[in-house]
Design a protein around this motif. Structure first.
Motif, PDB file in Angstrom:
ATOM      1  N   GLY A  40      32.647  38.125  39.252  1.00  0.00           N
ATOM      2  CA  GLY A  40      31.381  37.630  39.784  1.00  0.00           C
ATOM      3  C   GLY A  40      30.175  38.200  39.068  1.00  0.00           C
ATOM      4  N   THR A  41      30.330  39.402  38.493  1.00  0.00           N
ATOM      5  CA  THR A  41      29.224  40.025  37.753  1.00  0.00           C
ATOM      6  C   THR A  41      29.649  40.563  36.390  1.00  0.00           C
ATOM      7  OG1 THR A  41      29.616  42.154  38.839  1.00  0.00           O
ATOM      8  CG2 THR A  41      27.983  40.707  39.856  1.00  0.00           C
ATOM      9  N   ALA A  42      30.926  40.884  36.248  1.00  0.00           N
ATOM     10  CA  ALA A  42      31.420  41.464  34.995  1.00  0.00           C
ATOM     11  C   ALA A  42      32.780  40.865  34.657  1.00  0.00           C
ATOM     12  CB  ALA A  42      31.539  42.981  35.117  1.00  0.00           C
ATOM     13  N   PHE A  43      33.107  40.909  33.381  1.00  0.00           N
ATOM     14  CA  PHE A  43      34.428  40.484  32.937  1.00  0.00           C
ATOM     15  C   PHE A  43      35.378  41.654  33.123  1.00  0.00           C
ATOM     16  CE2 PHE A  43      31.468  37.797  30.635  1.00  0.00           C
ATOM     17  CZ  PHE A  43      31.965  36.542  30.974  1.00  0.00           C
ATOM     18  N   THR A  44      36.560  41.374  33.632  1.00  0.00           N
ATOM     19  CA  THR A  44      37.540  42.424  33.888  1.00  0.00           C
ATOM     20  C   THR A  44      38.655  42.337  32.854  1.00  0.00           C
ATOM     21  OG1 THR A  44      38.638  40.978  35.489  1.00  0.00           O
ATOM     22  CG2 THR A  44      37.053  42.551  36.357  1.00  0.00           C
ATOM     23  N   LEU A  45      38.983  43.470  32.276  1.00  0.00           N
ATOM     24  CA  LEU A  45      40.105  43.542  31.348  1.00  0.00           C
ATOM     25  C   LEU A  45      41.339  43.838  32.184  1.00  0.00           C
ATOM     26  CD1 LEU A  45      38.522  45.509  28.365  1.00  0.00           C
ATOM     27  CD2 LEU A  45      38.508  43.067  28.857  1.00  0.00           C
ATOM     28  N   LEU A  46      42.317  42.951  32.102  1.00  0.00           N
ATOM     29  CA  LEU A  46      43.512  43.029  32.930  1.00  0.00           C
ATOM     30  C   LEU A  46      44.711  43.423  32.078  1.00  0.00           C
ATOM     31  CD1 LEU A  46      42.866  39.600  34.677  1.00  0.00           C
ATOM     32  CD2 LEU A  46      42.253  41.866  35.561  1.00  0.00           C
ATOM     33  N   ASN A  47      45.485  44.389  32.551  1.00  0.00           N
ATOM     34  CA  ASN A  47      46.669  44.823  31.810  1.00  0.00           C
ATOM     35  C   ASN A  47      47.613  43.649  31.580  1.00  0.00           C
ATOM     36  OD1 ASN A  47      46.055  47.580  31.532  1.00  0.00           O
ATOM     37  ND2 ASN A  47      46.742  47.989  33.617  1.00  0.00           N
TER      38      ASN A  47
ATOM     39  N   GLY B 103      39.542  38.533  33.161  1.00  0.00           N
ATOM     40  CA  GLY B 103      39.174  37.887  34.415  1.00  0.00           C
ATOM     41  C   GLY B 103      37.674  38.018  34.605  1.00  0.00           C
ATOM     42  N   PHE B 104      37.189  37.602  35.754  1.00  0.00           N
ATOM     43  CA  PHE B 104      35.755  37.706  36.058  1.00  0.00           C
ATOM     44  C   PHE B 104      35.621  38.012  37.539  1.00  0.00           C
ATOM     45  CE2 PHE B 104      31.513  35.825  36.938  1.00  0.00           C
ATOM     46  CZ  PHE B 104      30.773  36.579  36.041  1.00  0.00           C
TER      47      PHE B 104
ATOM     48  N   GLU C 246      36.003  28.878  29.979  1.00  0.00           N
ATOM     49  CA  GLU C 246      35.627  29.614  31.181  1.00  0.00           C
ATOM     50  C   GLU C 246      34.686  30.774  30.867  1.00  0.00           C
ATOM     51  OE1 GLU C 246      39.063  30.302  33.926  1.00  0.00           O
ATOM     52  OE2 GLU C 246      40.121  29.138  32.399  1.00  0.00           O
ATOM     53  N   ILE C 247      34.944  31.503  29.783  1.00  0.00           N
ATOM     54  CA  ILE C 247      34.048  32.612  29.444  1.00  0.00           C
ATOM     55  C   ILE C 247      32.671  32.075  29.051  1.00  0.00           C
ATOM     56  CG2 ILE C 247      34.590  32.938  26.989  1.00  0.00           C
ATOM     57  CD1 ILE C 247      34.475  35.971  27.504  1.00  0.00           C
ATOM     58  N   LYS C 248      32.644  30.941  28.361  1.00  0.00           N
ATOM     59  CA  LYS C 248      31.358  30.347  27.988  1.00  0.00           C
ATOM     60  C   LYS C 248      30.589  29.923  29.237  1.00  0.00           C
ATOM     61  CE  LYS C 248      32.626  27.165  25.037  1.00  0.00           C
ATOM     62  NZ  LYS C 248      32.785  26.213  23.930  1.00  0.00           N
ATOM     63  N   LYS C 249      31.286  29.368  30.197  1.00  0.00           N
ATOM     64  CA  LYS C 249      30.648  28.963  31.457  1.00  0.00           C
ATOM     65  C   LYS C 249      30.055  30.179  32.175  1.00  0.00           C
ATOM     66  CE  LYS C 249      31.739  26.904  35.926  1.00  0.00           C
ATOM     67  NZ  LYS C 249      32.818  26.391  36.783  1.00  0.00           N
ATOM     68  N   GLN C 250      30.830  31.255  32.265  1.00  0.00           N
ATOM     69  CA  GLN C 250      30.356  32.463  32.956  1.00  0.00           C
ATOM     70  C   GLN C 250      29.201  33.115  32.195  1.00  0.00           C
ATOM     71  OE1 GLN C 250      31.173  33.000  35.943  1.00  0.00           O
ATOM     72  NE2 GLN C 250      32.975  31.704  36.027  1.00  0.00           N
ATOM     73  N   LEU C 251      29.289  33.154  30.867  1.00  0.00           N
ATOM     74  CA  LEU C 251      28.216  33.759  30.070  1.00  0.00           C
ATOM     75  C   LEU C 251      26.888  33.032  30.288  1.00  0.00           C
ATOM     76  CD1 LEU C 251      30.064  34.485  26.721  1.00  0.00           C
ATOM     77  CD2 LEU C 251      28.980  36.195  28.202  1.00  0.00           C
ATOM     78  N   SER C 252      26.941  31.732  30.494  1.00  0.00           N
ATOM     79  CA  SER C 252      25.701  30.962  30.670  1.00  0.00           C
ATOM     80  C   SER C 252      25.000  31.289  31.982  1.00  0.00           C
ATOM     81  CB  SER C 252      25.995  29.460  30.578  1.00  0.00           C
ATOM     82  OG  SER C 252      26.756  29.030  31.682  1.00  0.00           O
ATOM     83  N   THR C 253      25.675  31.993  32.891  1.00  0.00           N
ATOM     84  CA  THR C 253      25.072  32.348  34.187  1.00  0.00           C
ATOM     85  C   THR C 253      24.610  33.801  34.252  1.00  0.00           C
ATOM     86  OG1 THR C 253      27.141  33.070  35.229  1.00  0.00           O
ATOM     87  CG2 THR C 253      26.635  30.702  35.310  1.00  0.00           C
ATOM     88  N   LEU C 254      24.891  34.589  33.214  1.00  0.00           N
ATOM     89  CA  LEU C 254      24.653  36.043  33.268  1.00  0.00           C
ATOM     90  C   LEU C 254      23.387  36.473  32.533  1.00  0.00           C
ATOM     91  CD1 LEU C 254      28.276  37.321  32.543  1.00  0.00           C
ATOM     92  CD2 LEU C 254      27.119  37.209  34.759  1.00  0.00           C
TER      93      LEU C 254
ATOM     94  N   LEU D 238      27.463  33.914  23.101  1.00  0.00           N
ATOM     95  CA  LEU D 238      27.698  32.462  23.038  1.00  0.00           C
ATOM     96  C   LEU D 238      27.500  31.941  21.618  1.00  0.00           C
ATOM     97  CD1 LEU D 238      26.041  31.334  26.382  1.00  0.00           C
ATOM     98  CD2 LEU D 238      28.455  31.020  25.751  1.00  0.00           C
ATOM     99  N   ASP D 239      26.499  32.477  20.907  1.00  0.00           N
ATOM    100  CA  ASP D 239      26.262  32.077  19.516  1.00  0.00           C
ATOM    101  C   ASP D 239      27.423  32.497  18.614  1.00  0.00           C
ATOM    102  OD1 ASP D 239      23.806  31.056  20.340  1.00  0.00           O
ATOM    103  OD2 ASP D 239      22.644  32.756  19.554  1.00  0.00           O
ATOM    104  N   ILE D 240      27.951  33.702  18.837  1.00  0.00           N
ATOM    105  CA  ILE D 240      29.097  34.193  18.067  1.00  0.00           C
ATOM    106  C   ILE D 240      30.312  33.300  18.325  1.00  0.00           C
ATOM    107  CG2 ILE D 240      30.751  36.107  17.830  1.00  0.00           C
ATOM    108  CD1 ILE D 240      28.343  37.999  18.493  1.00  0.00           C
ATOM    109  N   ILE D 241      30.530  32.937  19.576  1.00  0.00           N
ATOM    110  CA  ILE D 241      31.653  32.065  19.931  1.00  0.00           C
ATOM    111  C   ILE D 241      31.491  30.696  19.276  1.00  0.00           C
ATOM    112  CG2 ILE D 241      32.773  30.819  21.826  1.00  0.00           C
ATOM    113  CD1 ILE D 241      32.122  33.325  23.594  1.00  0.00           C
TER     114      ILE D 241
END
Length: 156
Positions: free
Chosen positions: A110-117, A107-108, A5-13, A75-78
């Protein structure tokens, strides 16, 4: 959020941003200092052996104000970590230091990744005698009914 999921979102940002639970952003000059695979073997309070595996990202504010991590670089690091460490599509855990090193779910928005407690929980509630939480009701919210046994209701 899983690694796929993070890879998918990164490809759009165009830019990578992380928001802390209090709404502030991780400084935009952060570094990803580690991508790792963490396996935790443990026993819960009910005696059951458990195993949990997560992909761990460590974010670091290095005061390197010229640094900006772009989505393709992350994405390259991942991709490198998947190849070298054999990382699969596990849930992601983020580390970031504020007062101490905090561990967060991700989480995400729509524009940024959210760090959730993250939250702790008993994994063996049926074994350790913790009573189910009772529903809390305010007495003022209980409907009243008139009957002959209530004050002012008359006598039967």
């Amino acid at each position: 959020m899983k690694l796929s999921e993070i890879k998918k979102q990164l490809s759009t940002l165009d830019n990578v941003a992380f928001v802390l639970p209090n709404g502030t952003y991780v400084p935009e000059h952060f570094h990803v200092t580690e991508v790792g695979l963490i396996t935790k073997n443990f026993i819960d309070c009910g005696g059951k052996v458990r195993k949990e595996t997560v992909v761990n990202f460590q974010l670091w504010d290095a005061n390197d104000f010229e640094h900006r991590l772009k989505p393709q670089k992350l994405l390259d690091i991942i991709a490198l970590s998947e190849k070298v460490l054999g990382i699969e599509d596990y849930e992601i855990e983020m580390e970031f230091q504020t007062e101490t090193i905090g561990k967060y779910d991700i989480g995400f928005n729509g524009t940024a990744f959210t760090l959730l407690n993250k939250q702790t929980a008993c994994l063996a509630q049926d074994q350790c005698g913790i009573p189910a939480e009772k529903q809390k009701v305010k007495l003022s919210e209980i409907p009243t009914q008139s009957s002959c046994c209530t004050p002012g209701g008359g006598c039967c």
